[in-house]
Design a protein around this motif. Sequence first.
Motif, short mmCIF file in Angstrom:
data_model
loop_
_atom_site.label_atom_id
_atom_site.label_comp_id
_atom_site.label_asym_id
_atom_site.label_seq_id
_atom_site.Cartn_x
_atom_site.Cartn_y
_atom_site.Cartn_z
N SER A 580 1.26 -1.32 -0.04
CA SER A 580 0.07 -0.11 -0.08
C SER A 580 1.02 1.73 0.14
O SER A 580 1.42 1.51 1.09
CB SER A 580 -0.77 0.68 1.12
OG SER A 580 -1.49 1.45 1.68
N LEU A 581 0.28 2.19 -0.55
CA LEU A 581 0.89 3.64 -1.17
C LEU A 581 0.68 4.29 0.11
O LEU A 581 1.34 5.17 0.77
CB LEU A 581 1.15 3.70 -2.63
CG LEU A 581 1.84 5.45 -2.62
CD1 LEU A 581 3.56 4.81 -2.67
CD2 LEU A 581 1.98 5.70 -4.65
N SER A 582 -0.77 4.38 0.02
CA SER A 582 -1.08 5.33 0.81
C SER A 582 -0.34 4.88 2.08
O SER A 582 -0.58 5.83 3.56
CB SER A 582 -2.23 4.55 0.97
OG SER A 582 -3.38 3.40 1.54
N LYS A 585 2.71 6.46 2.94
CA LYS A 585 2.35 8.14 3.47
C LYS A 585 2.05 8.67 4.26
O LYS A 585 1.92 9.75 5.00
CB LYS A 585 1.08 8.26 1.33
CG LYS A 585 1.47 8.50 0.56
CD LYS A 585 0.25 9.06 -0.29
CE LYS A 585 1.26 8.55 -2.28
NZ LYS A 585 -0.24 8.90 -3.01
N ASP A 611 -3.79 2.69 -8.83
CA ASP A 611 -3.65 4.13 -8.34
C ASP A 611 -3.18 3.39 -6.90
O ASP A 611 -3.18 1.90 -5.83
CB ASP A 611 -4.22 3.87 -7.70
CG ASP A 611 -4.80 5.82 -9.23
OD1 ASP A 611 -3.92 5.63 -9.80
OD2 ASP A 611 -6.14 5.81 -9.26
N ASP A 612 -2.36 3.93 -5.78
CA ASP A 612 -2.31 3.34 -3.89
C ASP A 612 -1.42 2.27 -4.74
O ASP A 612 -1.85 1.70 -3.06
CB ASP A 612 -3.66 3.52 -3.87
CG ASP A 612 -3.30 3.47 -2.01
OD1 ASP A 612 -2.11 4.06 -1.54
OD2 ASP A 612 -3.67 2.94 -1.65
#
Length: 659
Positions: A580-582, A585, A611-612
């Motif tokens: 997970s990129l979130s 972040k 995405d993400d």
Amino acid sequence: MIECGQCSWRNGLPLVPNSRKVNVTYLKTYSDGQAYGFYDIACDPGYSLDSTIGGRITCLKSGNWSNPLPVCRSMGACPISSLFEFIRTAVGIWINQSTNFIYTNGVDDNHALGGSNITVQCFNGYINVGGPLTIICTQTNTWTLYPRCIPISTSTSKITTVGNSLRCRITDDTWKFTNGYISNTKNILVYNDNTAAGFIMISCEPGYLIDNISQGVFKCNNGTWSPRPYCSITARCSLSVLENFFNNDSQSTGIRIVVQRILANPNENGLALVGSWISFACTTDYTLLNGNLNVSCHANGQWSSFPKCTVESIQGISGPCSWKDDLLTVPNSHKSNTTNLKVFTNGNAYGYYDIECNQGYKLDPTVGARITCLQSGNWSKPLPVCRSMGACLMSDLFEFIQTAEGMRINQSLTFVFTNSITDDRALGGSNITVQCLNGYINVGGPLLIICTESSVWTPYPRCIPISTSTLALTSKSTTISHHILMRCRVTNDTWKFTNGYISNTKNILVYDDNTAAGFIMISCEPGYLIDNISQGVFKCFIMISCEPGYLIDNISQGVFKCNNGTWSPRPYCSISARCSLSLMKIFLNDVSRVAGLQIVSQGVSANPNEDDLVLIGSYILFACKNRYINTDGNLNVTCKADGKWTNFPICIMNSTTKV
């Protein structure tokens, strides 16, 4: 004096396997079992320090020793028996005893430590057409590719036979080059009457440079040899200069070695070759004042300027520094993390700030991202540097696209970036995905074309009609019958693999009656894994590969094979895990967790339509800021095969009571 807490050492100081203690000046141990301060470790021969953790162990204010501890990773251990077997069976080779350096750990005499090396030479009348003549034990526990010396008269060539009058006379000395060796014999043809036609390529041993006239080419021109290549000695840098720097406390205080690569000829004492380097870092509580943290041996035989680290400036104590006209602009970057920068209307500034590089550029990790106002009233030097990630010619790409046959562009997977000033060049990392049309297969580079840091596009793919594909198989093959009953039927769908592509067609033969024999290899697209049944083998047979982010199944292993008229289980690409990129972040936006962190470098891979999510193997390399120390997690945060990030680091202020 360093500030610290008191830690227990009743059970001994923290031990790091395969290391020894160094720099214990600031370590104090007492009979009551308490210890104060810090010490460094150095790795034993055959091991190298993990630079993401460092070599320091510190007693923290909490009474605990800093964690994680340093790690000494093996540089490799190669079986000596395989080396001896090569030497015993090799033809035309002898060992240069003066350049034989085999190290063991004193316990296991069957394995040589990483960095061990032995140099061999070819007999007169033989030339090397294999690996380098210096055989080295690598970090992957294998020896470098072995050399192969063959008689000159048996060397092969792509050139055609020429008349005797146009050949050049050869003797035993023709193939001898002082401090050099023959590196390419593909274009030379040697005859039994001691004549030759064509040319060879000459390379120099480490520490020597080929002459500018020949450029390493030794060519027979209509019966006359071209000017003979020669290797000139390059400059050397003095190792004693390094030793003097290390032994001078006024110069080396506040500095530690991160990683180094010193090149030297074994028979040259006290000298390092051009290209040798040492990467330093300022220790906790210190920041770079001048010089460069990456010290290199230059072509003139001089080391680049050594770094000077000084106690880090703090607002109210340091400076002020001049802020007139914002003189500290770093090209191709923008300011970030300005919380600790104070600028006043009188033109003075205190504190520090970081920079981030713009699209298409990346930070030089040997300098870092921070600009600090020092106690002297000067800004820290050198300034950060944003280096280009490459800039590839758009015209080259367009020329390829316009002239390529059997190919189309996948518009949804095209990401070409420019700096809006020079639209004729694409920034590093720009990429475009193409596909072969039905009835065509790729026998060239990857279908994903990327602009690299060296400012060139990756090798272009080449789509050819399936019926014209070539094959190493011949009518003399004993493993595959070309009888029509032993071939497999092919259709347009035969060569289509969801989330995969054909990566090897050397062993497939397609007939005009829409049958095939042999095999191909299949690879998976990013995020997919090949099936376990086929293992990517599709035989008659072709090899299938998966795109990034996908894994070929374990059964086919990417092979799609025709077995006596029947296709093997069809390879398929399974999606691999994602991270997970979130989540990353959230971590980066948590000021309480990242206040003491800075990003050194990163390699984050993702599919453009996801995405993400990032692919396995993506990583971000952090470093603790000056006056901070890592107490948890790892500074190299990586996306693992299970779709989880490794533990995030926590860097805390290293402020404690004084010793």
